[in-house]
Design an enzyme around this catalytic site. Structure first.
Site, PDB file in Angstrom:
ATOM      1  N   SER A 138       7.771   1.842  -3.336  1.00  0.00           N
ATOM      2  CA  SER A 138       8.008   1.636  -4.761  1.00  0.00           C
ATOM      3  C   SER A 138       9.449   1.202  -4.954  1.00  0.00           C
ATOM      4  O   SER A 138      10.325   1.518  -4.131  1.00  0.00           O
ATOM      5  CB  SER A 138       7.761   2.938  -5.535  1.00  0.00           C
ATOM      6  OG  SER A 138       8.241   2.857  -6.856  1.00  0.00           O
ATOM      7  N   TYR A 148       9.977  12.074  -5.521  1.00  0.00           N
ATOM      8  CA  TYR A 148       9.184  10.843  -5.476  1.00  0.00           C
ATOM      9  C   TYR A 148      10.013   9.693  -4.924  1.00  0.00           C
ATOM     10  O   TYR A 148       9.619   9.032  -3.956  1.00  0.00           O
ATOM     11  CB  TYR A 148       8.661  10.497  -6.868  1.00  0.00           C
ATOM     12  CG  TYR A 148       7.803   9.248  -6.865  1.00  0.00           C
ATOM     13  CD1 TYR A 148       6.462   9.324  -6.534  1.00  0.00           C
ATOM     14  CD2 TYR A 148       8.337   7.999  -7.170  1.00  0.00           C
ATOM     15  CE1 TYR A 148       5.661   8.187  -6.508  1.00  0.00           C
ATOM     16  CE2 TYR A 148       7.555   6.860  -7.146  1.00  0.00           C
ATOM     17  CZ  TYR A 148       6.217   6.955  -6.822  1.00  0.00           C
ATOM     18  OH  TYR A 148       5.439   5.822  -6.792  1.00  0.00           O
TER      19      TYR A 148
END
Length: 260
Positions: A138, A148
């Site tokens: 990402s 994350y």
């Protein structure tokens, strides 16, 4: 026909990989937690593209789920020529409010599963002198964004390092780093997304097309849109503290739920 194994295959980027690779004539091994949905997807891909689509029900937050995928990837009688490590999820909330058990599950799916499955795939691929691995990360990997972002940064660093180690072997490894991608998960989770500018949204099929082009070119990192490439360039000019605050607020409000 060659075979591709895709995790998190039933929706979003994983489903887009399945459609594209089936259209290109690859047989598939579809991995997710929902058996019924997997079987429906496998039947549709077989009917539309004439490929074989096997189903492997596995939860990559568990030892049993990772081990099942490792076993399939290590099967030299039915080799997997492409691995797409796409399964993943986000957690709403900031550290340390998120339960540690949830953080550890995230690290298992994003890091341990990726490491073990990549390792299981590489051995047979090296012996054949060819193969491709896409580890979906990402753009959050490039900004301070809690567990994350840290886990996705690990995916990027691991993938690029492994790609260097395997240079000349015929095995290509690449980290794919999209931004906001339109999937069903925001609607299913009841997440408001009206404040996200329209230009920031990407189409999953286009993300996959761009990623596969970059893999074919031998890139170890793919940011599949000029807009996000420009944003990442700008991050070098913005103080990390400011960037981290913006990213964290957006992530808590808009971050993705777990892929199937």
């Amino acid at each position: 026909m060659t075979t591709a194994l895709i995790t998190g295959a039933t929706a979003g980027i994983g489903a887009a990989f399945a459609r594209r690779l089936a259209r290109d004539g690859h047989n598939l091994v579809l991995v997710a937690r929902d058996t019924e949905r997997l079987e429906r997807q496998a039947a549709e891909l077989h009917d539309h593209h004439g490929v074989e689509a096997a189903v492997l029900t596995a939860d990559l937050a568990t030892e049993e789920g990772i081990a099942a995928c490792e076993e399939r990837l290590a099967d030299r009688r039915h080799p997997v020529e492409m691995l797409v490590n796409n399964a993943g999820f986000g957690l709403k909330g900031s550290f340390p409010d998120v339960p540690i058990a949830d953080e550890l599950r995230m690290l298992r799916v994003h890091c341990e599963a990726v490491l073990r499955m990549t390792t299981a795939a590489v051995g047979p691929m090296r012996s054949r002198g060819r193969g491709g691995i896409v580890n979906v990360a990402s753009v959050a990997a490039f900004v301070p964004r809690g567990t994350y972002g840290a886990s996705k940064a690990w995916v990027v660093q691991f993938s690029q390092g492994a790609a260097r180690d395997l240079a000349g072997s015929g095995v290509r490894i690449m980290a794919l780093c999209p931004g906001f991608v339109r999937t069903e998960f925001h609607q299913r989770a009841g997440m408001g997304t009206s404040d996200i500018p329209g230009w920031m949204w990407l189409d999953a099929d286009r993300v996959v097309d761009a990623g596969l082009r970059d893999l074919a070119r031998g890139k170890s990192l793919s940011v599949p849109d000029p807009r996000y490439k420009a944003l990442l360039g700008a991050t070098k000019l913005v103080p990390r503290g400011v960037l981290g605050g913006v990213s964290s607020r957006a992530g808590r409000k808009y971050g993705p739920k777990r892929d199937s």
